[in-house]
Motif scaffolding. Structure first.
Motif, PDB file in Angstrom:
ATOM      1  N   ARG A   1       0.799  -0.693  -0.120  1.00 24.12           N
ATOM      2  CA  ARG A   1       0.092  -0.174   0.147  1.00 24.12           C
ATOM      3  C   ARG A   1       0.554   1.155  -0.225  1.00 24.12           C
ATOM      4  NH1 ARG A   1      -4.465  -2.470   3.241  1.00 24.12           N
ATOM      5  NH2 ARG A   1      -5.840  -3.560   1.777  1.00 24.12           N
ATOM      6  N   GLU A   2       2.526   1.004   0.765  1.00 21.36           N
ATOM      7  CA  GLU A   2       2.691   2.533   0.780  1.00 21.36           C
ATOM      8  C   GLU A   2       3.284   2.238  -0.954  1.00 21.36           C
ATOM      9  OE1 GLU A   2       5.159   1.992   3.173  1.00 21.36           O
ATOM     10  OE2 GLU A   2       4.462   1.519   5.680  1.00 21.36           O
ATOM     11  N   LYS A   3       3.989   1.523  -1.052  1.00 18.27           N
ATOM     12  CA  LYS A   3       4.335   1.230  -2.682  1.00 18.27           C
ATOM     13  C   LYS A   3       4.482   0.890  -2.929  1.00 18.27           C
ATOM     14  CE  LYS A   3       9.134   2.721  -4.399  1.00 18.27           C
ATOM     15  NZ  LYS A   3       9.371   1.969  -5.006  1.00 18.27           N
ATOM     16  N   CYS A   4       4.111  -0.002  -4.430  1.00 20.51           N
ATOM     17  CA  CYS A   4       3.747  -0.532  -5.595  1.00 20.51           C
ATOM     18  C   CYS A   4       4.955  -1.534  -5.743  1.00 20.51           C
ATOM     19  CB  CYS A   4       3.450  -0.815  -7.010  1.00 20.51           C
ATOM     20  SG  CYS A   4       2.650  -1.990  -7.612  1.00 20.51           S
ATOM     21  N   SER A   5       5.141  -2.723  -5.068  1.00 23.36           N
ATOM     22  CA  SER A   5       7.000  -3.170  -5.729  1.00 23.36           C
ATOM     23  C   SER A   5       7.080  -3.684  -7.467  1.00 23.36           C
ATOM     24  CB  SER A   5       7.133  -4.153  -5.011  1.00 23.36           C
ATOM     25  OG  SER A   5       6.410  -5.139  -4.686  1.00 23.36           O
ATOM     26  N   ALA A   6       5.159  -3.659  -7.637  1.00 20.36           N
ATOM     27  CA  ALA A   6       5.430  -3.600  -8.865  1.00 20.36           C
ATOM     28  C   ALA A   6       5.890  -5.494  -9.313  1.00 20.36           C
ATOM     29  CB  ALA A   6       6.362  -3.338 -10.568  1.00 20.36           C
ATOM     30  N   CYS A   7       5.235  -6.414  -8.259  1.00 16.08           N
ATOM     31  CA  CYS A   7       5.555  -7.763  -8.660  1.00 16.08           C
ATOM     32  C   CYS A   7       4.818  -9.341 -10.062  1.00 16.08           C
ATOM     33  CB  CYS A   7       4.727  -8.502  -7.537  1.00 16.08           C
ATOM     34  SG  CYS A   7       3.058  -8.202  -7.334  1.00 16.08           S
ATOM     35  N   GLY A   8       3.946  -7.879  -9.941  1.00 17.65           N
ATOM     36  CA  GLY A   8       3.542  -8.539 -11.218  1.00 17.65           C
ATOM     37  C   GLY A   8       1.792  -9.678 -11.613  1.00 17.65           C
ATOM     38  N   ALA A   9       1.847  -9.638 -10.060  1.00 18.95           N
ATOM     39  CA  ALA A   9       0.756 -10.498 -10.049  1.00 18.95           C
ATOM     40  C   ALA A   9      -0.732 -10.482 -10.557  1.00 18.95           C
ATOM     41  CB  ALA A   9       0.392 -10.928  -8.744  1.00 18.95           C
TER      42      ALA A   9
END
Lengths: 615, 223
Positions: free
Chosen positions: A595-603
């Motif tokens: 929620r703080e920062k999307c880590s772009a995991c791709g899911a």
């Protein structure tokens, strides 16, 4: 006929109510009027299986179809199994007492690796050939789903199909296709080739596995052009619209969790690096508070349950909690229903939440700092501080609690003896906080119980490359922890680390382990997750018999370039992200929550780009 | 608020559900049915249900009795219908009435013990009859005397009030028997059956036991 035979042995076994069905809301149908008979098998005893939400969802969903009858099958306890074998009674479903081999589809849910021998035992008790290649007919298709199928390779030889991901839609499509092929009179191969086109269906026999000289996997390739090279996990897009049961089967006998369950969201925003559930259930999908409230009311009305529990990986991270709780508490209070909120985090366990919880029944407080020192918690990305723990403890003590349970892990990557001592120190500071609290209940002693689990690296986590501690290391660390605890207010419990060795092997194992599992089963291994029946010696013998070095699977540091046995399965999270997280772990650097920062995991690509954490 | 006495059947598969589990079952049934039952007071209120006579496992019954308290003016007939709409298969309320006797007045139960012999049924009939008409059928009961555990010999023959053995049309042996079942003394019919079969050496395909009457010390129906 079969039921009469069973009735004769029931007086000889403990808790006969496990085997006789007839519970309120269990589903009876006319077997001649359905097209597909589905045996939902839980590879443990009734009391465990009946506590499991996934089974309730899929049981309801499959039985909602007029063309399918889903019945439940559980592992008989040892006394019952003995009587069944003596009297030639096959494994049976508890709704209609039908032998397992009369079912079209035999579906297992695999919740933990240590159930694998129970799966084989159930197949054998049901007169089903253990290996997929020995089952040639369209009847008795053996399938499995659940978290363990994210690496199903060690048991690939026993199954025809694995369901990768969530079953709400997938299972229904599979049943539909099966029905068509059954009507057409297709053979098993034809059906499986067609089924492999459904997203999330993995047919292990359609893939070739090649190995390198150093025993690692070289590549996993499909045998046919029309079989996907990567099987992509199936997810339910919108939890508000997806199937959720209106009725729950209400057991007569006491089961582990005998209560209504309301699932509030899937996935987890935290990204703790050890946690498989936090990665394989992505992306985040939340149910809206109104839907949850309606579902709770319906479930309680139709079951008569006196307890309802919210279910998710981290209750206090549910964004609608402040909206849901007041209404939910109103309802449960008015109906004398107990509300339980498991999986709370210490860093957002607010005063407000604590006050709201005051009005519901007080049970124990459990928190999971997971590691004893800040450095160690940073390594695993458990973004909480000692202050968070102490602040929560103080708040709880003010609220009248006197006991607290703390969960930790041993054997985390980069762990030192100092980190172990940190566990004892953290528990001690909670005890101290109690005595320093001016609001504590006077005259009562605090009790802090520490529960330590052995860390097992799991697929699809940033620690999937890490070596697992050896048995000797675990035992030394357990001893060290015991000697570091100096207060009688603190109690420590831990498991025999031997089971963790076996669990670790199967968590990251490959297809060569099928022989070991069969060998161990034939030598008498079953109920491996039960301390009283687990035999480390038999397992070690089985590895030796099959010429397999178990250490290769658990204690070895893997290279980023290594091809994993599960590399042909896609759970949505990019491997590059896992590598980055692994590197950060070794630098003791944390990653902000989703929620703080999307880590772009791709899911979120699995969900048309949507993820509730990004909003 | 008024007290209500409820008679119900517990048949078929329900014989495998223990007395302890009945508590949970009933409290869920009254919740589902919306029966205006009185809840116990305290921090964790739950529906108040008093089962008058525990039924042993592996025993069916046509006459189980429980007392509950009702908080509004729902009639006995309405209560019966509400229960019957929500009880699981195998259970049915047969009568709802105002309580008459005190629960402690219960002294005897009458059972049908039906033995399905695995072999010659007439032989079974003879052996069972002879044993029940004999002098003794001893079982060892584990008892506590203070803190010590002791084994106590009990002669079941002396405990039997009366019995009648007959042969059913489908060649089963039926023992119609009255045994003590109350707060002072209780003989579990299952225990008696096991001792009987062991003593006579009769092989069986199955045994079914049915409680069919609950009586006071004068052998009058308990109301």
């Amino acid at each position: 006929m079969l039921f009469e035979k069973i009735e004769r042995i029931l007086p000889l076994v403990q808790k006969p109510g496990r085997y006789t069905g007839g519970e309120v809301n269990s589903v009876m149908k006319d077997a001649d009027k359905v097209d597909v008979r589905f045996a939902f098998c839980f590879p443990d005893i009734y009391e465990i299986g009946m506590s499991h939400l996934g089974m309730k969802i899929l049981y309801g969903m499959l039985n909602d179809r007029d063309d399918c009858w889903c019945e439940r099958v559980f592992a008989p306890d040892k006394d019952m199994e003995e009587q069944m074998r003596l009297n030639n009674i096959p494994l049976f479903s508890i709704e209609s007492t039908t032998a397992l081999d009369e079912f079209d589809i035999i579906g297992f849910t695999l919740q933990y690796e240590l159930c694998y021998t129970n799966v084989l035992n159930m197949l054998q008790l049901g007169n089903i050939p253990l290996r997929a290649k020995d089952r040639t007919s369209l009847k008795n298709i053996v399938v499995a789903g659940g978290p363990c199928v994210c690496n199903p390779e060690p048991i690939a030889d026993f199954f025809d199909v694995f369901f990768i991901g969530e079953g709400e839609e997938l299972d229904g499509e599979f049943v539909e296709l099966y029905k068509q092929h059954k009507k057409m009179g297709s053979d098993k191969q034809t059906f499986l080739r067609a089924a492999a086109k459904i997203q999330g269906v993995y047919v292990p026999e359609f893939y070739n596995v090649e190995y390198n000289d150093d025993m690692t996997v070289k590549c996993v390739t499909p045998k046919y052009d029309d079989v996907p090279a990567k099987v992509v996990k199936r997810v339910v897009r919108n939890l508000d619209n997806s199937y959720y049961p209106e009725k729950l089967v209400v057991p007569f006998i006491d089961v582990v969790h005998d209560r209504a369950i309301a699932e509030i969201f899937r996935g987890c925003i935290r990204g703790c690096r050890f946690c498989q559930a936090g990665y394989i259930y992505r992306p985040i999908r939340e149910k809206s508070p109104q839907v949850i409230l309606e579902q709770v009311k319906k479930l309680c009305d139709t079951s008569g349950y006196e307890e309802v529990s919210l279910l998710s990986l981290s209750t206090s991270d549910y964004s609608g909690l402040s909206c849901l709780l007041p209404e939910l508490i109103n309802y449960t209070k008015a109906h004398s229903i107990n509300l339980s909120l498991p999986s709370l985090r210490v860093d957002n366990f607010s005063k407000e939440l604590s006050e709201q919880l005051q009005t519901v029944r007080r049970s124990g407080l459990t928190f999971a700092p997971e590691a004893g020192t800040q450095r160690m918690r940073d390594v695993i990305n458990k973004n909480i501080t000692q202050q968070d723990v102490l602040k929560t403890a103080e708040m709880a003590f003010e609220g009248g609690w006197t006991s607290m349970k703390l969960y930790f892990m041993l054997g985390l990557p980069t762990e030192t003896m100092e980190d172990i001592e940190g566990i004892a120190n953290l528990a001690q500071s909670v005890v101290d906080a109690y005595y320093n609290s001016e609001f504590r209940q006077k005259g009562k002693a605090p009790s802090v119980s520490i529960s330590v689990a052995a860390f097992i690296p799991k697929p699809f986590t940033p620690f999937q490359w890490e070596p697992q501690d050896t048995l000797e290391m675990f035992e030394e660390k357990q001893k060290h922890l015991m000697s570091s605890v100096r207060s009688k207010k603190i109690s420590v419990s831990y498991h025999d680390a031997k089971t963790s060795v076996i669990e670790g092997v199967f968590a990251r194992g490959d297809r060569r382990l099928s022989d070991v599992i069969e060998n161990a089963f034939l030598s008498g291994c079953k109920f491996d997750s039960w301390d009283d029946s687990f035999s480390y010696e038999k397992w070690m013998q089985a590895f030796e018999n099959c010429g397999v070095d178990y250490k290769f699977y658990v204690n070895r540091m893997r290279d980023y370039s290594e091809v994993f046995p599960w590399s042909h399965l896609d759970y949505g999270v990019r491997e590059q992200l896992l590598i980055k997280e692994n590197e950060l772990a070794h630098q003791a650097q944390t990653t902000p929550n989703c929620r703080e920062k999307c880590s772009a995991c791709g899911a979120n690509k699995l969900n048309g780009g949507e993820c509730c954490a990004i909003g | 608020m008024r007290s209500v006495r409820i008679w119900y059947e517990k048949l078929g598969k329900l014989q495998y559900i223990s007395h302890l589990d009945m508590n949970r079952l009933m409290s869920k049934v009254v919740r589902r049915a919306g029966i205006p039952i009185w809840y116990t007071e305290g921090f964790n209120p739950h529906p108040y249900v008093n089962f008058l006579l525990p039924l042993p496992l592996f025993t069916q019954s046509k006459c189980e009795i429980m007392d509950i308290k009702i908080t509004d003016d729902t009639t006995n007939g309405e209560l019966k219908d509400k229960f019957n709409a929500f009880l699981p298969d195998g259970m049915r309320v047969t009568k709802v009435a105002d309580p008459w006797g005190k629960p402690t007045e219960i002294a005897f139960s009458q059972y049908d013990i039906v033995i399905d012999p695995d072999g010659d049924h007439e032989d079974c009939f003879m052996k069972v009859s002879e044993c029940l008409m004999g002098e003794e059928l001893i079982i060892i009961k584990k008892q506590k005397q203070g803190k010590r555990k002791i084994d106590k010999e009990v002669n079941l023959i002396e405990e039997i009030h009366s019995f009648y053995v007959s042969m059913t049309q489908d060649n089963r042996v039926n023992i119609d028997i009255i045994l003590p079942s109350g707060t002072v003394k209780t003989v579990n019919p299952r225990l008696l059956t096991d001792a009987l079969l062991k003593s006579t050496g009769v092989e069986v395909r199955g045994v079914s036991i049915m409680r069919k009457r609950v009586m006071n010390a004068n052998l009058e129906d308990f109301e």
